[in-house]
Design a protein around this motif. Sequence first.
Motif, short mmCIF file in Angstrom:
data_model
loop_
_atom_site.label_atom_id
_atom_site.label_comp_id
_atom_site.label_asym_id
_atom_site.label_seq_id
_atom_site.Cartn_x
_atom_site.Cartn_y
_atom_site.Cartn_z
N ASN A 183 55.55 37.50 45.99
CA ASN A 183 55.31 38.33 44.82
C ASN A 183 53.81 38.40 44.59
N ARG A 184 53.23 39.57 44.76
CA ARG A 184 51.80 39.75 44.54
C ARG A 184 51.61 40.34 43.14
N LEU A 185 50.89 39.59 42.31
CA LEU A 185 50.66 40.04 40.94
C LEU A 185 49.32 40.76 40.84
N SER A 186 49.30 41.79 40.05
CA SER A 186 48.06 42.54 39.78
C SER A 186 47.39 41.96 38.54
N TRP A 187 46.13 42.34 38.33
CA TRP A 187 45.44 41.91 37.11
C TRP A 187 46.17 42.39 35.87
N PRO A 188 46.62 43.65 35.81
CA PRO A 188 47.36 44.08 34.61
C PRO A 188 48.63 43.24 34.37
N ALA A 189 49.30 42.84 35.44
CA ALA A 189 50.49 41.99 35.27
C ALA A 189 50.11 40.63 34.71
N GLU A 230 47.46 39.94 32.93
CA GLU A 230 47.06 40.14 31.53
C GLU A 230 48.28 40.24 30.62
N PRO A 275 45.83 37.57 41.69
CA PRO A 275 44.71 38.42 42.12
C PRO A 275 43.43 37.65 42.43
N TRP A 276 43.25 36.45 41.92
CA TRP A 276 42.04 35.68 42.19
C TRP A 276 42.15 34.86 43.46
N GLN A 322 43.43 36.78 49.79
CA GLN A 322 44.60 37.49 50.29
C GLN A 322 44.38 37.86 51.75
#
Length: 164
Positions: A8-14, A16, A159-160, A163
């Motif tokens: 599961n790759r999370l984005s910055w908006p996710a 936040e 995201p940090w 990858q």
Amino acid sequence: MADEPRTNRLSWPAVEAHVRSIAEAASLDRAPDCLIGILRGGAVPAVLVAHLLQVRDLRTVEVTHTLRDGIDAPKSPQVRIGNPSTLGDLTGLDVLIVDDVAGTGHTVRVTAELARRAGATRVRTAVCVLNQANLDPDLPASEIPTYTALTTRGWVVFPWEAQS
């Protein structure tokens, strides 16, 4: 391949959104006096939660269970504690411990024990993601994170993180 772990790759908006969810839930139960971020991954969400809750007392502690970074990284037999003195004196404080992900749940549990030993009178825990695939089935319900933004099964990449 069918044997590969679900990632599961999370984005910055996710992230936040998850952090906002944690902050809202914690504030309904009274904002803590102090936040503790579990190094390394928990430091980022802990800073974000601290800002949202306007809590200036933010501390970190190194508590790890994985031996290295990477998808499905192996775990050490025991949770490893870096320098617990970074917690300082928590006597009489309401503490919120924040981590990015809980796999087995052991890292969060051990950090909560450290906070209690440092004098915290109330200890709550929060994770952006709870990975049910790895959660220790013997973990008492009282030791499952107080606030969880997302429950999933499989490895999570934030995201940090590097990858590939």
